[in-house]
Design a protein around this motif. Structure first.
Motif, short mmCIF file in Angstrom:
data_model
loop_
_atom_site.label_atom_id
_atom_site.label_comp_id
_atom_site.label_asym_id
_atom_site.label_seq_id
_atom_site.Cartn_x
_atom_site.Cartn_y
_atom_site.Cartn_z
N UNK A 35 0.83 -1.21 0.00
CA UNK A 35 0.00 0.00 0.00
C UNK A 35 0.86 1.25 0.00
N UNK A 36 1.97 1.19 0.76
CA UNK A 36 2.89 2.34 0.76
C UNK A 36 3.48 2.55 -0.62
N UNK A 37 3.85 1.45 -1.30
CA UNK A 37 4.39 1.57 -2.65
C UNK A 37 3.37 2.10 -3.63
N UNK A 38 2.08 1.84 -3.37
CA UNK A 38 1.02 2.35 -4.26
C UNK A 38 0.64 3.79 -3.97
N UNK A 39 1.28 4.40 -2.97
CA UNK A 39 1.03 5.81 -2.71
C UNK A 39 0.12 6.09 -1.53
N UNK A 40 -0.24 5.06 -0.74
CA UNK A 40 -1.06 5.28 0.44
C UNK A 40 -0.14 5.56 1.62
N UNK A 41 0.10 6.85 1.90
CA UNK A 41 1.04 7.22 2.96
C UNK A 41 0.37 7.28 4.33
N UNK A 42 -0.90 6.96 4.40
CA UNK A 42 -1.59 6.89 5.69
C UNK A 42 -1.56 5.48 6.26
N UNK A 43 -0.87 4.55 5.58
CA UNK A 43 -0.86 3.16 5.99
C UNK A 43 -0.19 3.02 7.36
N UNK A 44 -0.72 2.12 8.18
CA UNK A 44 -0.15 1.79 9.49
C UNK A 44 0.07 0.29 9.53
N UNK A 45 1.33 -0.09 9.65
CA UNK A 45 1.65 -1.52 9.67
C UNK A 45 1.15 -2.15 10.96
N UNK A 46 0.51 -3.31 10.89
CA UNK A 46 -0.03 -3.96 12.09
C UNK A 46 1.09 -4.48 12.98
N UNK A 47 0.81 -4.56 14.28
CA UNK A 47 1.77 -5.10 15.24
C UNK A 47 1.42 -6.55 15.53
N UNK A 48 2.45 -7.37 15.73
CA UNK A 48 2.25 -8.81 15.93
C UNK A 48 2.59 -9.28 17.33
N UNK A 49 3.22 -8.42 18.13
CA UNK A 49 3.67 -8.86 19.44
C UNK A 49 5.07 -9.44 19.42
#
Length: 434
Positions: A184-198
């Motif tokens: 998504x970041x590569x597609x230009x979505x700079x609001x993306x938030x990567x999920x946390x896994x613990x």
């Protein structure tokens, strides 16, 4: 990747088992042999209580053993001669040792042997009982024990494969989410938030993706804002240059030097505007030096005095604040340019540029005798690039003010008065907005 994880888990488990299997198998073999020898000695001791004393001559062997296993019994007198049972005619080394040491055990040929001395009431030795079984039976028991260990080892390897598969799925899910966020970041979505896994390591990667998205988003927004702002801010110097050239074509003046100076002044303003906008677009707010407010107002007067004079209007500047602010001089100068340009083209009458101290810092006001019909919120709403009228410049001015920790608002709609509040102490700058 899944195959590599599974192969790694299985290989590590198999290597650990192989390192332990050989010595453990040897230990099991020795332990099994010792138990077999002790068992034969025990069987010989049990049989000794049921066999008549060989000192009384030829004896008859009672029924011994359970009839299911191949155990062979023999009785020897004190001289080492066989008097009954199945065995060599004379005592072998194990029997000879039992006659002198009470009990003995060992392996001779293809037999394992246990022997116990005979004697009434534990007194003088009168003979010995010999019990044997084929060595193959002992080997079979050892083989079965090692086979059981090997089965446990294979089960452990299978468990390692299952654990590796579970670990792969445990890692694959957050990795898939990270891959999706990166896509998504590569597609230009700079609001993306990567999920946390613990998982700390993967969460560090996710935090790096979030930080990269934020930085790239700011850079892209700055470049987009620059293109829109530049097109709007360059209209004024371009219009000024166009007016000078058109006026000269229609009504030529005798002093051609003045014409050139006015044209060069308009071109210089265009160059300065582009330079300022590029500086602001790439500004990271890393350093802010104290700036005298008086100097900001004086510089603005010098830049705009000739434009107001040509328009037949008066620009009055009151620079009596006498205080410094921590902000970008380029940004504040651009904010004042937008306000003065707005007053020149959309206001009326004389324009007053003044500064005064307040409790929170310094207030700079730009006022004219005109009025506005739109609300304060509408005044600062960014319009589409290329739209006519006001909107883009004031939106840019508020964005720049916010980025410096300042506040720009419409104080009065009639007469039109804009107010810029500048804090006198360093403030955490707000990131530029589009």
């Amino acid at each position: 990747m899944r195959r590599r994880i599974l192969l790694t888990a299985v290989a590590v488990c198999a290597l650990g088992i192989a390192v332990l299997f050989v010595p453990f198998s040897l230990l099991v073999r020795d332990q099994s042999r010792a138990e077999d020898l002790l068992e034969l000695q025990r069987m010989a001791a049990v049989a000794a209580h049921r066999i008549p004393d060989p000192a009384f001559g030829v004896i008859e062997m009672p029924q011994l053993g359970d009839g299911e296993s191949e155990h062979f019994y023999a009785v020897y007198d004190r001289a080492g001669r066989r008097v009954a049972g199945d065995g060599p005619a004379t005592a072998d080394p194990v029997v000879a040792a039992a006659l002198t040491q009470t009990a003995a055990a060992g392996v001779i040929g293809d037999e394992i042997i246990g022997a116990v001395a005979l004697g009434p009431g534990g007194g003088e030795v009168t003979g010995a009982v010999r019990v044997t079984e084929p060595l193959a039976e002992s080997f079979a028991r050892t083989r079965d024990a090692i086979a059981g260990i090997l089965g446990l080892a294979l089960a452990a390897i299978a468990i390692a494969a299952v654990a590796g598969s579970w670990l792969f799925r445990r890692l694959l899910l957050p990795l898939d989410r990270l891959r999706s966020a990166a896509g998504r970041l590569g597609d230009g979505d700079f609001t993306v938030t990567a999920p946390r896994s613990g998982l700390p390591e993967l969460d560090q990667v996710a935090a790096a993706v979030d930080s990269a998205a934020e930085r790239i988003g700011r850079l892209v927004e700055r470049e987009r804002a620059f293109s829109a702002d530049a097109s709007h801010q360059l209209k004024t110097p371009l219009a000024a240059a166009k007016v000078v050239v058109e006026t000269e074509l229609m009504v030529p003046r005798a002093d051609r030097t003045a014409v050139l100076h006015e044209t060069l002044e308009a071109l210089d303003r265009m160059t300065a505007t582009v330079t300022q906008l590029l500086t602001l677009a790439r500004d990271d707010h890393s350093a802010r030096a104290p700036i005298p407010v008086d100097r900001l107002l004086t510089d603005a007067e010098q830049r705009w005095a000739s434009a107001f004079h040509r328009a037949g209007r008066r620009l009055h500047v009151d620079d009596g604040a006498g205080v410094d602010v921590h902000a970008s001089a380029t940004a504040l100068a651009h904010v004042l340019d937008v306000l003065l340009d707005n007053a020149l083209h959309h206001g009326a009458g004389s324009v007053a540029l003044a500064a005064r101290r307040v409790a929170q810092g310094v207030v700079v006001t730009v006022a004219d005798t005109g009025s506005v019909a739109r609300s304060a919120d509408q005044m600062f709403h960014r319009r589409q690039p290329g739209a006519g009228g006001t909107g883009i410049g004031l939106a840019l001015a508020r964005t720049l003010a916010d980025a410096e920790g300042a506040r720009l608002r419409l104080q009065e709609p009639d007469p039109t008065t804009f107010e810029l509040l500048l804090p006198t102490s360093p403030a955490s700058p707000i990131q530029r907005r589009a």
